[in-house]
Design a protein around this motif. Structure first.
Motif, PDB file in Angstrom:
ATOM      1  N   SER A   1      -7.085   8.015   6.071  1.00  0.00           N
ATOM      2  CA  SER A   1      -5.625   8.122   5.942  1.00  0.00           C
ATOM      3  C   SER A   1      -5.226   7.701   4.540  1.00  0.00           C
ATOM      4  O   SER A   1      -6.017   7.107   3.803  1.00  0.00           O
ATOM      5  CB  SER A   1      -4.911   7.239   6.979  1.00  0.00           C
ATOM      6  OG  SER A   1      -4.985   5.876   6.587  1.00  0.00           O
ATOM      7  N   GLY A   2      -3.978   7.971   4.193  1.00  0.00           N
ATOM      8  CA  GLY A   2      -3.459   7.512   2.914  1.00  0.00           C
ATOM      9  C   GLY A   2      -3.399   5.987   2.866  1.00  0.00           C
ATOM     10  O   GLY A   2      -3.673   5.379   1.832  1.00  0.00           O
ATOM     11  N   TYR A   3      -3.049   5.393   3.997  1.00  0.00           N
ATOM     12  CA  TYR A   3      -3.006   3.930   4.062  1.00  0.00           C
ATOM     13  C   TYR A   3      -4.370   3.351   3.701  1.00  0.00           C
ATOM     14  O   TYR A   3      -4.500   2.457   2.872  1.00  0.00           O
ATOM     15  CB  TYR A   3      -2.577   3.487   5.474  1.00  0.00           C
ATOM     16  CG  TYR A   3      -2.368   1.997   5.613  1.00  0.00           C
ATOM     17  CD1 TYR A   3      -1.089   1.458   5.629  1.00  0.00           C
ATOM     18  CD2 TYR A   3      -3.448   1.118   5.712  1.00  0.00           C
ATOM     19  CE1 TYR A   3      -0.882   0.096   5.741  1.00  0.00           C
ATOM     20  CE2 TYR A   3      -3.249  -0.245   5.824  1.00  0.00           C
ATOM     21  CZ  TYR A   3      -1.969  -0.762   5.841  1.00  0.00           C
ATOM     22  OH  TYR A   3      -1.762  -2.100   5.945  1.00  0.00           O
TER      23      TYR A   3
ATOM     24  N   HIS B   1       4.473   0.545  -1.553  1.00  0.00           N
ATOM     25  CA  HIS B   1       4.236   0.693  -0.111  1.00  0.00           C
ATOM     26  C   HIS B   1       3.311  -0.402   0.429  1.00  0.00           C
ATOM     27  O   HIS B   1       2.462  -0.929  -0.281  1.00  0.00           O
ATOM     28  CB  HIS B   1       3.575   2.058   0.097  1.00  0.00           C
ATOM     29  CG  HIS B   1       3.420   2.466   1.523  1.00  0.00           C
ATOM     30  ND1 HIS B   1       2.207   2.420   2.186  1.00  0.00           N
ATOM     31  CD2 HIS B   1       4.319   2.926   2.422  1.00  0.00           C
ATOM     32  CE1 HIS B   1       2.369   2.864   3.420  1.00  0.00           C
ATOM     33  NE2 HIS B   1       3.646   3.175   3.588  1.00  0.00           N
TER      34      HIS B   1
ATOM     35  N   GLU C   1       4.316   4.250  -7.578  1.00  0.00           N
ATOM     36  CA  GLU C   1       4.453   5.499  -6.836  1.00  0.00           C
ATOM     37  C   GLU C   1       5.272   6.488  -7.664  1.00  0.00           C
ATOM     38  O   GLU C   1       5.993   6.081  -8.577  1.00  0.00           O
ATOM     39  CB  GLU C   1       5.182   5.248  -5.497  1.00  0.00           C
ATOM     40  CG  GLU C   1       4.482   4.248  -4.595  1.00  0.00           C
ATOM     41  CD  GLU C   1       5.241   3.993  -3.278  1.00  0.00           C
ATOM     42  OE1 GLU C   1       6.039   4.848  -2.854  1.00  0.00           O
ATOM     43  OE2 GLU C   1       5.028   2.920  -2.690  1.00  0.00           O
TER      44      GLU C   1
ATOM     45  N   ASP D   1       0.437   6.454  -6.646  1.00  0.00           N
ATOM     46  CA  ASP D   1       0.574   6.948  -5.269  1.00  0.00           C
ATOM     47  C   ASP D   1       1.529   8.140  -5.298  1.00  0.00           C
ATOM     48  O   ASP D   1       2.709   7.989  -5.591  1.00  0.00           O
ATOM     49  CB  ASP D   1       1.115   5.802  -4.392  1.00  0.00           C
ATOM     50  CG  ASP D   1       1.370   6.201  -2.941  1.00  0.00           C
ATOM     51  OD1 ASP D   1       1.879   7.310  -2.706  1.00  0.00           O
ATOM     52  OD2 ASP D   1       1.101   5.385  -2.043  1.00  0.00           O
TER      53      ASP D   1
ATOM     54  N   VAL E   1       1.903  10.155  -2.600  1.00  0.00           N
ATOM     55  CA  VAL E   1       1.943  10.543  -1.191  1.00  0.00           C
ATOM     56  C   VAL E   1       3.165  11.398  -0.845  1.00  0.00           C
ATOM     57  O   VAL E   1       3.054  12.377  -0.110  1.00  0.00           O
ATOM     58  CB  VAL E   1       1.868   9.267  -0.309  1.00  0.00           C
ATOM     59  CG1 VAL E   1       2.354   9.539   1.099  1.00  0.00           C
ATOM     60  CG2 VAL E   1       0.434   8.745  -0.285  1.00  0.00           C
ATOM     61  N   HIS E   2       4.337  11.038  -1.365  1.00  0.00           N
ATOM     62  CA  HIS E   2       5.552  11.779  -1.010  1.00  0.00           C
ATOM     63  C   HIS E   2       5.852  12.902  -1.998  1.00  0.00           C
ATOM     64  O   HIS E   2       6.965  13.429  -2.024  1.00  0.00           O
ATOM     65  CB  HIS E   2       6.747  10.834  -0.896  1.00  0.00           C
ATOM     66  CG  HIS E   2       6.631   9.953   0.307  1.00  0.00           C
ATOM     67  ND1 HIS E   2       6.995  10.364   1.570  1.00  0.00           N
ATOM     68  CD2 HIS E   2       6.111   8.717   0.449  1.00  0.00           C
ATOM     69  CE1 HIS E   2       6.731   9.407   2.440  1.00  0.00           C
ATOM     70  NE2 HIS E   2       6.197   8.385   1.782  1.00  0.00           N
TER      71      HIS E   2
ATOM     72  N   THR F   1      -1.933  11.851   0.288  1.00  0.00           N
ATOM     73  CA  THR F   1      -2.205  11.976   1.726  1.00  0.00           C
ATOM     74  C   THR F   1      -2.315  13.449   2.111  1.00  0.00           C
ATOM     75  O   THR F   1      -1.750  14.322   1.447  1.00  0.00           O
ATOM     76  CB  THR F   1      -1.086  11.329   2.568  1.00  0.00           C
ATOM     77  OG1 THR F   1      -1.450  11.390   3.948  1.00  0.00           O
ATOM     78  CG2 THR F   1       0.256  12.042   2.408  1.00  0.00           C
TER      79      THR F   1
ATOM     80  N   LYS G   1       1.180  14.337   5.262  1.00  0.00           N
ATOM     81  CA  LYS G   1       2.612  14.583   5.125  1.00  0.00           C
ATOM     82  C   LYS G   1       2.816  16.064   4.765  1.00  0.00           C
ATOM     83  O   LYS G   1       2.688  16.900   5.653  1.00  0.00           O
ATOM     84  CB  LYS G   1       3.223  13.567   4.166  1.00  0.00           C
ATOM     85  CG  LYS G   1       3.199  12.177   4.832  1.00  0.00           C
ATOM     86  CD  LYS G   1       3.633  10.999   4.008  1.00  0.00           C
ATOM     87  CE  LYS G   1       3.477   9.717   4.851  1.00  0.00           C
ATOM     88  NZ  LYS G   1       3.641   8.481   4.068  1.00  0.00           N
TER      89      LYS G   1
END
Ligand SMILES: *Cc1c(COP(=O)(O)O)cnc(C)c1O
Length: 404
Positions: free
Chosen positions: A113-115, A141, A184, A213, A215-216, A244, A247
């Motif tokens: 996972s991204g986490y 995050h 991020e 990051d 991710v978004h 990630t 998403k």
């Protein structure tokens, strides 16, 4: 010892504050996103999801779904092992090559996972680079915060999106200390975007590595979906890009990309990479298909932008204040956890609109909000329905309208 009593005491405190988390039990309806069947008694049968991170609806893309099904039939369900012990499948390797290409890097490394990717990569870098100092944006995050904490490296917080503060804090450190600047691109709660060029320049000036990051942003920004670093032409100046597959790519998994030596270093030392079963090959293959699709196709991104602009415009017309930002995330501040929960409950019950209230500790107390993520599959009618519902509630709840 009555452990349940101890558990319940803390849960009760959470409930009193209005910060107790209640999940909406949904069945997403493939082919019909963002519609979902609700299994909650006090919600209509069908609801419209307004807070999904499947930003582009790739989770229902027919080609991605076919690919996942095909590889289940050719390779079976699970990977069958950790990457080291029989779990490295051809599809993992192909996906890593696709990711390296996405960011123009030598290599990439997959995580479950991204986490996990943030946690494992930052804890490895911080613990294995001698005397490393990690300079962390103050709104990073939880996965980055936990990774940094676990590394036991010295952590220096710098003010959110403030390159001058970063510059001062880097300048205060010894020249020969390894420094890692962690930040991020798109911050998912306020939807703001970092001043990437300024941050990169400050980091370069001090010889620090950059840990970004995205991710978004991956899948959503840049000509090929490589994120803000691609859009700004800065990817080659970022040491490590993390993202990630769960998403915008509509699957699951996380990754880091960077130089071959960096990826080999994390592969060789990161506990969170080594000691866990690899992603199912079918998930890896589907993610690769999704990435490849969004490298070529602009339709999803363009239609998403259109719907984001449309929702903002309609909110403005009704005088419903929303945070101004340059991203696809539209936060509407409620500033009270109980009111926030109540509004979300009414939207669900009376209007079939599902938006999860965002409360502390995800955001600071007093900044509770509803966070809308319009996508290419929200229709104009969905948007009108949402804004009309909000308008009615706004009046009922006597929340101050925006000062025009
Ligand atoms: C969601 C999120 C992650 C974690 O990614 P997952 O694939 O969902 O585990 C990491 N960083 C940020 C900023 C996120 O919002």
């Amino acid at each position: 010892m009555d452990f349940d009593k101890m558990f319940n005491a803390q849960l009760d405190a959470l409930k009193d504050e209005g910060n107790y988390r209640i999940f909406a039990e949904l069945e997403r309806r493939c082919g019909d996103f963002p519609k979902a069947k609700s299994h909650d008694d006090d919600a209509p049968d069908e609801v419209t999801v307004w807070c999904s991170n499947d930003y582009l609806g790739m989770g229902q893309n027919p080609v991605v779904r076919e690919r996942m099904k095909d590889v289940i039939d050719s390779c079976g369900t699970g990977a069958g092992g950790t990457r080291n012990i029989s779990g490295t499948n051809h599809h993992h390797v192909e996906l890593e090559a696709e990711l390296a290409d996405l960011h123009g890097k030598e290599d990439a490394l997959l995580f479950t996972s991204g986490y996990v990717s943030n946690w494992a990569a930052l804890s490895t870098l911080g613990s294995k680079l001698p005397d490393a100092v990690i300079l962390s944006d103050s709104l990073n995050h939880a996965s980055m915060i936990e990774g940094i904490r676990h590394s036991r490296a010295r952590k220096v917080l710098w003010n959110h999106n403030d390159p001058e503060d970063l510059d001062r804090k880097l300048a205060a450190l010894p020249a020969n200390t390894p420094k890692i600047v962690a930040f991020e691109s798109v911050y998912s709660m306020d939807g703001d975007i970092c001043p990437m060029k300024e941050i990169v320049e400050v980091a370069e000036k001090h010889g620090a590595m950059t840990y970004l990051d995205e991710v978004h942003a991956v899948g959503l920004y840049g000509e090929r979906g490589g994120g803000i670093s691609e859009r700004e032409g800065l990817a080659d100046r970022i040491t490590l890009i993390e993202g990630t597959l769960g998403k915008a790519y509509g699957c699951m998994g996380g990754y880091v990309s960077g130089s071959a030596a960096l990826c080999d270093f994390i592969r060789s030392f990161a506990s969170g990479f080594i000691f866990t079963t690899a992603l199912p090959p079918a998930v890896a293959a589907a993610a690769k298909t999704s990435i490849a699709h969004l490298k070529r196709s602009q339709i999803e991104r363009m239609q998403q932008r259109r719907q984001v602009a449309r929702l903002r415009d309609r909110l403005d017309r009704y005088g419903i204040p929303h945070m101004d930002n340059p991203s696809h995330i539209i936060p509407v501040l409620i500033k009270d956890p109980v009111k926030c929960r109540m509004l979300a409950d009414i939207l669900m019950r009376d209007y079939g609109i599902y938006v999860q209230p965002i409360n502390y500790p995800t955001v600071p107390k007093g900044t509770e909000r509803l966070r809308f993520t319009p996508g290419p599959l929200h229709s104009d009618a969905d948007i009108d329905h949402l804004v009309e519902a909000l308008n009615v509630l706004w009046k009922q709840c006597a929340i101050a309208h925006a000062v025009a």
